[in-house]
Design a protein around this motif. Structure first.
Motif, PDB file in Angstrom:
ATOM      1  N   GLY A  27     -13.283   7.474  20.346  1.00 58.38           N
ATOM      2  CA  GLY A  27     -14.543   6.956  19.208  1.00 58.38           C
ATOM      3  C   GLY A  27     -14.549   6.503  18.227  1.00 58.38           C
ATOM      4  N   VAL A  28     -15.732   6.285  17.248  1.00 50.13           N
ATOM      5  CA  VAL A  28     -15.295   6.062  15.796  1.00 50.13           C
ATOM      6  C   VAL A  28     -15.067   6.880  15.585  1.00 50.13           C
ATOM      7  N   VAL A  29     -13.887   6.981  13.814  1.00 54.81           N
ATOM      8  CA  VAL A  29     -13.466   7.574  13.832  1.00 54.81           C
ATOM      9  C   VAL A  29     -13.310   7.760  11.963  1.00 54.81           C
ATOM     10  N   THR A  30     -13.986   8.343  11.213  1.00 57.84           N
ATOM     11  CA  THR A  30     -13.847   8.331  10.292  1.00 57.84           C
ATOM     12  C   THR A  30     -14.128   9.368   9.027  1.00 57.84           C
ATOM     13  N   ASP A  31     -13.161   9.731   7.623  1.00 55.76           N
ATOM     14  CA  ASP A  31     -12.925  10.632   7.292  1.00 55.76           C
ATOM     15  C   ASP A  31     -12.709  11.342   7.961  1.00 55.76           C
ATOM     16  N   GLY A  32     -11.883  11.876   8.963  1.00 57.19           N
ATOM     17  CA  GLY A  32     -11.741  13.090  10.422  1.00 57.19           C
ATOM     18  C   GLY A  32     -12.490  13.571  11.225  1.00 57.19           C
ATOM     19  N   VAL A  33     -14.222  12.246  11.270  1.00 55.09           N
ATOM     20  CA  VAL A  33     -15.707  13.358  11.819  1.00 55.09           C
ATOM     21  C   VAL A  33     -15.386  12.199  13.146  1.00 55.09           C
ATOM     22  N   THR A  34     -15.792  12.593  14.161  1.00 56.27           N
ATOM     23  CA  THR A  34     -16.179  11.907  15.327  1.00 56.27           C
ATOM     24  C   THR A  34     -17.391  11.690  14.984  1.00 56.27           C
ATOM     25  N   ARG A  35     -17.631   9.839  14.818  1.00 59.76           N
ATOM     26  CA  ARG A  35     -19.039   9.322  15.019  1.00 59.76           C
ATOM     27  C   ARG A  35     -19.602   9.150  16.282  1.00 59.76           C
ATOM     28  N   THR A  36     -18.741   8.637  17.647  1.00 60.98           N
ATOM     29  CA  THR A  36     -19.745   8.506  18.671  1.00 60.98           C
ATOM     30  C   THR A  36     -18.051   8.971  19.831  1.00 60.98           C
ATOM     31  N   ALA A  37     -18.712   9.071  21.095  1.00 58.84           N
ATOM     32  CA  ALA A  37     -17.734  10.235  22.546  1.00 58.84           C
ATOM     33  C   ALA A  37     -18.139   9.420  23.407  1.00 58.84           C
ATOM     34  N   ALA A  38     -18.675   7.787  23.710  1.00 58.63           N
ATOM     35  CA  ALA A  38     -18.768   7.921  24.561  1.00 58.63           C
ATOM     36  C   ALA A  38     -18.223   8.413  25.870  1.00 58.63           C
ATOM     37  N   ASN A  39     -17.012   8.367  25.588  1.00 57.33           N
ATOM     38  CA  ASN A  39     -16.581   8.752  26.832  1.00 57.33           C
ATOM     39  C   ASN A  39     -16.033  10.329  27.160  1.00 57.33           C
ATOM     40  N   MET A  40     -16.622  11.094  25.617  1.00 54.18           N
ATOM     41  CA  MET A  40     -16.422  12.252  25.467  1.00 54.18           C
ATOM     42  C   MET A  40     -17.708  13.540  25.947  1.00 54.18           C
ATOM     43  N   ALA A  69      -8.017   3.316  19.886  1.00 48.65           N
ATOM     44  CA  ALA A  69      -7.012   1.813  19.754  1.00 48.65           C
ATOM     45  C   ALA A  69      -6.880   1.623  18.928  1.00 48.65           C
ATOM     46  N   ASP A  70      -7.455   2.055  17.650  1.00 51.24           N
ATOM     47  CA  ASP A  70      -6.827   1.698  16.218  1.00 51.24           C
ATOM     48  C   ASP A  70      -5.700   2.267  16.119  1.00 51.24           C
ATOM     49  N   GLY A 115     -12.305   3.885  29.029  1.00 51.19           N
ATOM     50  CA  GLY A 115     -13.067   3.111  29.170  1.00 51.19           C
ATOM     51  C   GLY A 115     -12.215   1.532  27.943  1.00 51.19           C
ATOM     52  N   ILE A 116     -12.851   0.722  27.295  1.00 52.13           N
ATOM     53  CA  ILE A 116     -12.182  -0.381  26.610  1.00 52.13           C
ATOM     54  C   ILE A 116     -12.547   0.117  25.248  1.00 52.13           C
ATOM     55  N   GLY A 117     -11.255   0.067  24.373  1.00 48.55           N
ATOM     56  CA  GLY A 117     -10.799   1.038  23.180  1.00 48.55           C
ATOM     57  C   GLY A 117     -10.319  -1.029  22.800  1.00 48.55           C
ATOM     58  N   SER A 118     -10.496  -1.247  21.112  1.00 48.87           N
ATOM     59  CA  SER A 118     -10.366  -2.922  21.004  1.00 48.87           C
ATOM     60  C   SER A 118      -9.925  -2.169  19.438  1.00 48.87           C
ATOM     61  N   ALA A 119      -8.860  -2.854  18.888  1.00 46.30           N
ATOM     62  CA  ALA A 119      -8.431  -3.128  17.668  1.00 46.30           C
ATOM     63  C   ALA A 119      -8.400  -4.491  16.820  1.00 46.30           C
ATOM     64  N   VAL A 120      -8.727  -4.543  15.723  1.00 46.24           N
ATOM     65  CA  VAL A 120      -8.917  -6.084  15.789  1.00 46.24           C
ATOM     66  C   VAL A 120      -8.225  -5.881  14.043  1.00 46.24           C
ATOM     67  N   PHE A 121      -7.108  -6.989  14.099  1.00 49.00           N
ATOM     68  CA  PHE A 121      -6.341  -7.236  12.778  1.00 49.00           C
ATOM     69  C   PHE A 121      -6.707  -8.520  12.239  1.00 49.00           C
ATOM     70  N   VAL A 122      -6.802  -9.118  11.023  1.00 51.44           N
ATOM     71  CA  VAL A 122      -6.582 -10.322  10.361  1.00 51.44           C
ATOM     72  C   VAL A 122      -5.903 -10.055   9.056  1.00 51.44           C
ATOM     73  N   LEU A 130      -9.482  -3.741  10.899  1.00 49.72           N
ATOM     74  CA  LEU A 130     -11.219  -3.730  10.879  1.00 49.72           C
ATOM     75  C   LEU A 130     -10.712  -2.579  11.602  1.00 49.72           C
ATOM     76  N   PRO A 131     -11.194  -1.389  10.962  1.00 46.69           N
ATOM     77  CA  PRO A 131     -11.372  -0.244  11.798  1.00 46.69           C
ATOM     78  C   PRO A 131     -12.480  -0.023  12.353  1.00 46.69           C
ATOM     79  N   ASN A 132     -12.887   0.889  13.952  1.00 46.98           N
ATOM     80  CA  ASN A 132     -13.770   1.255  14.662  1.00 46.98           C
ATOM     81  C   ASN A 132     -14.891   0.405  14.760  1.00 46.98           C
ATOM     82  N   THR A 133     -14.040  -1.082  15.299  1.00 47.63           N
ATOM     83  CA  THR A 133     -14.614  -1.495  16.251  1.00 47.63           C
ATOM     84  C   THR A 133     -14.903  -1.889  17.419  1.00 47.63           C
TER      85      THR A 133
END
Length: 251
Positions: free
Chosen positions: A66-79, A106-107, A134-141, A146-149
């Protein structure tokens, strides 16, 4: 130098010490089933079981689906929803009694693949996708993340993509490899339209069986390859994150 990595997934919690010079597990990983319901305290107990299996006493990197910012879990689609808004880093550190770093699963896998695996040396746009519960993603340029896509939640055929094209969807709907590959192809085509990547890296547990479906992927201009680290990429990336955050005290 070895640092510990733990990869929390919707079905399993796995971890091991990681040799960060080689980008490989230093010992055979330990895996326990993710508890259901996946309440934070229950999952933390699973993480502790994996870590104490090795008698580990240094920093620990942990991934979360799920989305993680500064150690805080912001989403939990499959948890369990109790994870949303939780300071997971503090909670896990308290449970383990060790320094903890938490980042999106995924990041973490993507960072490992870019450093040691299929993405190494690619400076263009690279998208790593982890197919599992689920499907996790990590995008690199240009090698930058680009975190938490969370691209698994894009709409595909009127549904969230991960509800149609994840490994779990394949199992739940009894799809053949050919039928599932058609869905994955449609998903990749959608991502290609949006991001025009040069490379897709396919990770998650299904990467071990890439010979069964990658030849069936059709209509994609970008190169599509399996993750070189397979389903250990998240563990390696978690350890890399812990090393970066706690380098002075890393064991």
């Amino acid at each position: 130098m070895n640092v510990f990595g733990v990869d929390i997934g919707g079905s399993g919690i796995k971890g091991a010490p990681v040799d960060l010079e080689r980008g490989e597990l230093a010992q055979e990983r330990c895996k326990v089933l993710t508890p259901h319901p996946s309440k934070p305290d229950a999952v933390a107990a699973g993480v502790k079981e994996v870590v104490t299996h090795f008698g580990w006493s240094g920093p620990v990197g942990v991934t979360f689906p799920g989305v993680v910012t500064d150690g805080v879990t912001r989403t939990a689609a499959n948890m369990d929803p109790a994870w949303v808004g939780l300071d997971a880093r503090a909670m896990l550190a308290d449970t383990l009694g060790l320094p903890v770093t938490v980042r999106n699963d995924a990041d973490a896998a993507g960072i490992a693949e870019m450093a040691f695996g299929a993405g190494k040396g690619h400076d263009g746009t690279v998208i790593l996708l982890t197919f599992g519960t689920g499907i996790g993603s990590a995008v690199f340029v240009g090698g930058r993340l680009l975190p938490n896509t969370e691209l698994g939640h894009l709409e595909l055929g009127g549904h969230e993509a991960e509800k149609r094209a994840s490994s779990k969807a394949k199992e739940d709907h009894g799809l053949s490899w050919k039928h599932w590959a058609e869905r994955v192809s449609g998903y990749l085509a959608h991502l290609e339209m949006l991001f025009s990547p040069e490379l897709f890296v396919i990770g998650g547990g299904v990467s071990r069986k890439s010979d069964k479906f990658l030849p069936l992927i059709d209509g994609i201009r970008a190169q599509v390859v399996p993750a070189a680290l397979e389903n250990n990429a998240g563990i390696v990336g978690a350890a890399m994150a812990a090393s970066a955050a706690h380098a002075p005290s890393a064991a």
